[in-house]
Scaffold this active site. Structure first.
Site, PDB file in Angstrom:
ATOM      1  N   THR A  14      -2.245  -7.573 -14.085  1.00  0.00           N
ATOM      2  CA  THR A  14      -3.042  -7.730 -15.308  1.00  0.00           C
ATOM      3  C   THR A  14      -4.524  -7.488 -15.050  1.00  0.00           C
ATOM      4  O   THR A  14      -5.185  -6.753 -15.777  1.00  0.00           O
ATOM      5  CB  THR A  14      -2.872  -9.166 -15.837  1.00  0.00           C
ATOM      6  OG1 THR A  14      -1.469  -9.427 -15.936  1.00  0.00           O
ATOM      7  CG2 THR A  14      -3.500  -9.325 -17.190  1.00  0.00           C
ATOM      8  N   GLU A 131     -16.647 -13.860  -7.855  1.00  0.00           N
ATOM      9  CA  GLU A 131     -16.845 -14.563  -9.130  1.00  0.00           C
ATOM     10  C   GLU A 131     -15.530 -14.806  -9.847  1.00  0.00           C
ATOM     11  O   GLU A 131     -15.326 -15.859 -10.459  1.00  0.00           O
ATOM     12  CB  GLU A 131     -17.807 -13.758 -10.017  1.00  0.00           C
ATOM     13  CG  GLU A 131     -18.263 -14.450 -11.274  1.00  0.00           C
ATOM     14  CD  GLU A 131     -19.091 -15.683 -10.970  1.00  0.00           C
ATOM     15  OE1 GLU A 131     -18.484 -16.783 -10.998  1.00  0.00           O
ATOM     16  OE2 GLU A 131     -20.309 -15.577 -10.719  1.00  0.00           O
ATOM     17  N   VAL A 134     -13.177 -18.071  -9.255  1.00  0.00           N
ATOM     18  CA  VAL A 134     -13.494 -19.425  -9.734  1.00  0.00           C
ATOM     19  C   VAL A 134     -13.776 -19.407 -11.233  1.00  0.00           C
ATOM     20  O   VAL A 134     -14.723 -18.762 -11.683  1.00  0.00           O
ATOM     21  CB  VAL A 134     -14.729 -19.997  -9.005  1.00  0.00           C
ATOM     22  CG1 VAL A 134     -14.983 -21.426  -9.461  1.00  0.00           C
ATOM     23  CG2 VAL A 134     -14.548 -19.941  -7.496  1.00  0.00           C
ATOM     24  N   GLY A 136     -12.475 -18.008 -13.831  1.00  0.00           N
ATOM     25  CA  GLY A 136     -12.302 -16.778 -14.606  1.00  0.00           C
ATOM     26  C   GLY A 136     -13.597 -16.098 -14.996  1.00  0.00           C
ATOM     27  O   GLY A 136     -14.381 -15.696 -14.145  1.00  0.00           O
ATOM     28  N   GLY A 189       5.062 -18.178 -19.620  1.00  0.00           N
ATOM     29  CA  GLY A 189       4.521 -17.386 -18.520  1.00  0.00           C
ATOM     30  C   GLY A 189       3.183 -17.891 -18.010  1.00  0.00           C
ATOM     31  O   GLY A 189       2.428 -17.159 -17.370  1.00  0.00           O
ATOM     32  N   GLU A 192       2.184 -20.075 -12.221  1.00  0.00           N
ATOM     33  CA  GLU A 192       2.275 -19.215 -11.042  1.00  0.00           C
ATOM     34  C   GLU A 192       3.735 -19.159 -10.578  1.00  0.00           C
ATOM     35  O   GLU A 192       4.545 -20.036 -10.916  1.00  0.00           O
ATOM     36  CB  GLU A 192       1.430 -19.797  -9.896  1.00  0.00           C
ATOM     37  CG  GLU A 192      -0.038 -19.950 -10.206  1.00  0.00           C
ATOM     38  CD  GLU A 192      -0.855 -18.739  -9.777  1.00  0.00           C
ATOM     39  OE1 GLU A 192      -0.283 -17.805  -9.196  1.00  0.00           O
ATOM     40  OE2 GLU A 192      -2.068 -18.736 -10.058  1.00  0.00           O
ATOM     41  N   ASP A 203      -4.459 -24.731  -6.811  1.00  0.00           N
ATOM     42  CA  ASP A 203      -5.296 -23.635  -7.304  1.00  0.00           C
ATOM     43  C   ASP A 203      -6.683 -24.156  -7.696  1.00  0.00           C
ATOM     44  O   ASP A 203      -7.715 -23.606  -7.288  1.00  0.00           O
ATOM     45  CB  ASP A 203      -4.588 -23.000  -8.510  1.00  0.00           C
ATOM     46  CG  ASP A 203      -5.485 -22.069  -9.292  1.00  0.00           C
ATOM     47  OD1 ASP A 203      -5.634 -20.913  -8.878  1.00  0.00           O
ATOM     48  OD2 ASP A 203      -6.041 -22.506 -10.315  1.00  0.00           O
ATOM     49  N   LYS A 207     -10.614 -23.640  -5.853  1.00  0.00           N
ATOM     50  CA  LYS A 207     -11.854 -23.271  -6.548  1.00  0.00           C
ATOM     51  C   LYS A 207     -12.946 -24.299  -6.270  1.00  0.00           C
ATOM     52  O   LYS A 207     -14.098 -23.945  -5.998  1.00  0.00           O
ATOM     53  CB  LYS A 207     -11.577 -23.173  -8.053  1.00  0.00           C
ATOM     54  CG  LYS A 207     -10.589 -22.064  -8.401  1.00  0.00           C
ATOM     55  CD  LYS A 207     -10.107 -22.167  -9.850  1.00  0.00           C
ATOM     56  CE  LYS A 207      -9.055 -21.096 -10.138  1.00  0.00           C
ATOM     57  NZ  LYS A 207      -8.366 -21.306 -11.448  1.00  0.00           N
ATOM     58  N   GLY A 304      -6.825 -14.703 -17.515  1.00  0.00           N
ATOM     59  CA  GLY A 304      -6.505 -13.640 -18.464  1.00  0.00           C
ATOM     60  C   GLY A 304      -7.148 -12.329 -18.067  1.00  0.00           C
ATOM     61  O   GLY A 304      -8.120 -12.293 -17.311  1.00  0.00           O
TER      62      GLY A 304
END
Lengths: 428, 428
Positions: A14, A131, A134, A136, A189, A192, A203, A207, A304
């Site tokens: 993605t 960048e 962390v 998004g 979805g 992970e 996760d 970060k 995203g």
């Protein structure tokens, strides 16, 4: 105009596709902003034949990301494969050794191998930008390393896993139990491949570890973090917290204390009316506190295609502009070893326990708390059901160790069923 | 290690002193982060003898900021005097012409002379950095020019004058009228020497004009902004808005439309529960929307010694790291002329008017609105007092021009007293 800046992109999921789309669509804009043409020389992914909705014409295909990373016709290796080790790490190392800068969205790799990779990058005169790793699309690494460079950072906090925040806010709004909402998130979805990376707090912990390193000038110390996932948060906790004006969030907090570095990523209670308390769904929020600037709050999409690609592009543009700085904001050799401090900063706690229907039961619990030095701020006992009464306690500020002592002591009272739940109440 | 980076600082008010304090206290930290020693060669201010609580020993004193700016022993001219013209502009020009970079907190100077100064800077191979000019300690210029460089920005919004936000939230919480709260703010020292810079929306408008230029690649066009201060906002409006679930904020909005650039800084209604609606006191909030990143919200202190000094230091550190970019994010010569579009994007509006106690009065007003094509979403008429009834109307989305037509028509009905108040309701 300078020479074109040539990219090699490994990983065409993605985010990789999102990056390619922007590079193709906005070539003129990016050149106007950076003074350089930004081109793609080569790409690599697991499945060459897959239809990704974007043309790969004009890009050399490499099956092996390590070979891609070492190509002579790229200046930046863009690592979007993920995974702390394996091909991502091998290719990143190959890129740095062959004189390429690296842009990556890989929080796991940097949280585990950040110090070694930073040393390798700096030894080769190269940069690693991350960048996208962390929060998004929120430019928080940039805010911390650059915008707030004149501050001593005093505290960093963040809700940085959108999936956990989705699950917790969905439980709140629907009244459904954890397992059902977890299944929903899975069906949508949102999780992970290894769901424990999300719901186990790993996760988000990765970060936080990266932000803590920048904030406090310390070597990344993910292993030293107190880590707790959201799997033990029940719908009863969510409802009880709401009753008392709180929300439960998977919140990361890192602060430097006189005893060392506190880092915890754990479910905790925050005031329902606070900005973090009101954060819904997949949105991320990061709070940075500095001695000069006070408190800065940043909010945005944490994942995203678009938001993550935006962060990757920001890093690429910085390199195109020749903005170069050490991986964690100061030379890797000057980062100090972490003295991990368990969370000894006192805080109020929320405690939920199941009390047996026996005379004097509540008094016994209160006595155990008092003997451990834990003082009660608010308490509610609900109706008995099946011989057990839920009891909610909000303590005054206390040490976690004192509370743990009290909880251990409750087992000996003979009136408490099962394990009490204790969650820290953070002031945000 | 590189050569020291030498500063000349003009203006030793709150911010200048704050910058000096950090430079003295945190010299080692700043060197670790930037790889260079940052020193002060010379300073300038109006009053040499004033006790500022910080030692000026070791700095050359210049009475004339222009002479300071041209000194051979400085690399960066730090302009903290303020004012769109006069010494600030003269000294900034002198600095650029003599090969110095400039760091400034001066929104007025850049909003009025930004294009000419950007051209002068770029012609001399110099940069002007101005993070402190917009929203105090929030690194929003950096977020927009760098972090979001991969985005087409679609909208920029902000509450960027803390004094106005203080006055409006204080009116809300105390129920006091505008004049009394204005006096309070004045007594507290919250107002500029010319209060109209604050309450007239000019200061906030300057900031919005700078962000719009970066966001949309346009030449700064402060003159083309729709500007309205908070002086006409009454306590009745505040209460009426609250009754309907809104807050009144001095909000800036800039967006590129098919017809041109919309820029307005005006009091408007926002949902009470929205992040902007909940912003209290002197805090600033900026909302950046991009095609890839979605919505990013930044919140922090918009003024004061620490936050503003933090922004100045961030810019100094960037220059120490040799991060150099055009003043508005792309070369001044590529910025396009603004086609100003008045706010033709339809929006719902809040209208308050005083209706005479006559039969059919409300019908007449409703008819005028209907004939102008403005449809009513909600309406409330309150009890008559002294022969007049306050009427509040929330319209459906409409063009401002249609609403202005209706309001003009109300004068002819003979049932409306005085001028109706109309405020846009922003979706935030």
């Amino acid at each position: 105009m300078s020479e074109p800046l040539r990219l090699g992109i490994a990983g065409l999921g993605t985010v990789g596709v999102g990056v390619l789309k922007i590079l193709r669509r906005e070539a003129a804009m990016l050149t106007a902003r950076t003074g350089r043409e930004i081109t793609v020389s080569a790409v690599s992914a697991r499945n060459r034949g897959k239809d990704r909705g974007v043309s790969l014409d004009g890009y050399v295909w490499e099956d092996d990301p390590v070979a891609l990373a070492a190509r002579d016709d790229i200046d930046i290796f863009v690592e979007l494969m993920g995974g702390s080790d394996g091909p991502a790490k091998a290719a990143t190392e190959a890129a740095l050794k062959s004189g390429k800068d690296v842009v990556t969205a890989n929080k796991a790799m940097l949280a585990v191998h950040g110090q070694a990779l930073a040393e390798l990058a700096e030894g080769n005169g190269r940069v690693i930008r991350y960048e996208a790793a962390v929060a998004g699309g929120i430019p928080v690494v940039k805010a911390l390393t650059e915008g707030l460079a004149g501050n001593r950072i005093t505290r960093v906090m963040g809700v940085m896993n959108g999936t956990c925040n989705y699950i917790l806010t969905r439980m709140q709004s629907s009244g459904l139990p954890y397992d059902e909402v977890f299944q929903e998130a899975s069906d949508l979805g949102y999780l992970e491949a290894d769901p424990n990376l999300d719901v186990g707090g790993i996760d988000a912990g990765h970060k936080l570890a990266l932000l803590a390193s920048i904030a406090f000038g310390t070597r990344v110390a993910f292993d030293a973090m107190e880590l707790e996932g959201i799997g033990r948060v029940t719908i009863d906790d969510i409802k009880a917290a709401a009753d008392m004006g709180f929300r439960i969030k998977l919140l990361g907090v890192s602060q430097m204390t006189g005893r060392g570095l506190e880092q915890r990523m754990a479910p905790c209670l925050v005031p329902a009316a606070s900005p973090i308390g009101q954060l819904e769904g997949g949105t991320n929020m990061v709070v940075l506190e500095g001695d000069a600037v006070g408190q800065i709050v940043l909010r945005g999409a944490g994942a995203g295609e678009g938001p993550t690609a935006s962060a990757v592009l920001g890093d690429i543009c910085d390199i195109a502009r020749n903005f170069r700085l050490p991986v964690f904001g100061q030379p890797a050799g000057t980062l100090t070893d972490v003295q991990p401090a368990s969370s000894t900063t006192p805080a109020p706690y929320y405690v939920r326990l199941a009390l047996q229907d026996k005379p004097g039961a509540l008094a016994k619990v209160a006595t155990v708390l008092g003997e451990a030095g834990v003082s009660i701020h608010r308490m509610r006992q609900y109706d008995h059901k099946g011989g057990r009464a839920p009891v909610l306690i909000v303590t005054h500020k206390t040490q976690r160790s004192a509370l743990d002592l009290a909880i251990a002591g409750m087992a000996g009272t003979g009136v408490v069923e099962g394990d009490p739940v204790a969650l820290r109440i953070e002031s945000v």
